[in-house]
Write an enzyme that holds these catalytic residues in place. Structure first.
Site, PDB file in Angstrom:
ATOM      1  N   GLN A  43       0.850  -1.192   0.000  1.00 20.83           N
ATOM      2  CA  GLN A  43       0.000   0.000   0.000  1.00 20.83           C
ATOM      3  C   GLN A  43       0.886   1.241   0.000  1.00 20.83           C
ATOM      4  O   GLN A  43       1.950   1.246   0.590  1.00 20.83           O
ATOM      5  CB  GLN A  43      -0.908  -0.008   1.233  1.00 20.83           C
ATOM      6  CG  GLN A  43      -1.798  -1.231   1.327  1.00 20.83           C
ATOM      7  CD  GLN A  43      -2.673  -1.440   0.106  1.00 20.83           C
ATOM      8  OE1 GLN A  43      -3.289  -0.505  -0.410  1.00 20.83           O
ATOM      9  NE2 GLN A  43      -2.714  -2.664  -0.384  1.00 20.83           N
ATOM     10  N   GLY A  44       0.445   2.283  -0.679  1.00 21.98           N
ATOM     11  CA  GLY A  44       1.188   3.537  -0.697  1.00 21.98           C
ATOM     12  C   GLY A  44       2.052   3.705  -1.928  1.00 21.98           C
ATOM     13  O   GLY A  44       2.794   4.676  -2.037  1.00 21.98           O
ATOM     14  N   CYS A  45       1.966   2.774  -2.859  1.00 20.87           N
ATOM     15  CA  CYS A  45       2.725   2.869  -4.109  1.00 20.87           C
ATOM     16  C   CYS A  45       1.761   3.261  -5.229  1.00 20.87           C
ATOM     17  O   CYS A  45       0.655   2.723  -5.314  1.00 20.87           O
ATOM     18  CB  CYS A  45       3.379   1.531  -4.452  1.00 20.87           C
ATOM     19  SG  CYS A  45       4.631   1.002  -3.288  1.00 20.87           S
ATOM     20  N   ALA A  46       2.178   4.177  -6.074  1.00 20.77           N
ATOM     21  CA  ALA A  46       1.347   4.580  -7.206  1.00 20.77           C
ATOM     22  C   ALA A  46       1.240   3.433  -8.209  1.00 20.77           C
ATOM     23  O   ALA A  46       0.184   3.186  -8.777  1.00 20.77           O
ATOM     24  CB  ALA A  46       1.919   5.818  -7.872  1.00 20.77           C
ATOM     25  N   SER A  47       2.330   2.708  -8.415  1.00 22.31           N
ATOM     26  CA  SER A  47       2.335   1.519  -9.260  1.00 22.31           C
ATOM     27  C   SER A  47       1.930   0.333  -8.399  1.00 22.31           C
ATOM     28  O   SER A  47       1.925   0.412  -7.179  1.00 22.31           O
ATOM     29  CB  SER A  47       3.742   1.252  -9.808  1.00 22.31           C
ATOM     30  OG  SER A  47       4.246   2.375 -10.452  1.00 22.31           O
TER      31      SER A  47
END
Length: 138
Positions: free
Chosen positions: A46-50
């Protein structure tokens, strides 16, 4: 997969940011693909754009040796995953809990060249790995 020492040596050799960027992409291409059955919601960071998936393993010892697999659907992020795995995989949980890979990324000059979204995603990967290590080291 390249060792951390190899990655650090290669970055020291590369002066141009474009060459370093290409090298990160090459590291990602060399990363073994994560099997589809491991691309689950539980393994997603969680917290990744990809999309990024991390899977951790431990040997069950009191201070377990941890190894990791990871993958991403984005080329540059996949390279960042490869570097994170080189930093952490094959170390004891107590060592991982105390090791901040951001220092390695600062040393090779990558953090300053990452977009805010990629830098946040990198921090999310590191936080997850260190969090799992802290639970096992406790």
């Amino acid at each position: 997969m390249a060792s951390l020492e190899t990655i650090l040596d290669d970055f020291a050799f590369l002066d141009d940011w474009e060459d370093r960027y290409r090298y990160v992409i090459e590291l990602g291409k060399a990363l073994p693909e994560l099997p589809e059955d491991k691309r689950t919601a539980d393994n997603k960071v969680q917290g990744c754009a990809s999309q990024v998936w991390l899977v951790s393993y431990s040997d069950g010892a009191e201070d377990p040796l941890m190894t990791f697999e990871g993958d991403s659907d984005a080329h540059i992020v996949r390279g960042l995953v490869a570097i994170v795995l080189a930093v952490y995989s094959g170390r004891k949980a107590s060592e991982i809990a105390d090791l901040d890979a951001i220092e390695v990324f600062n040393k090779i000059g990558l953090v300053e060249h990452l977009s805010a979204q990629r830098a946040n995603g990198l921090r999310s990967m590191i936080k997850r790995i260190r969090g799992e290590a802290q639970l096992l080291a406790a």
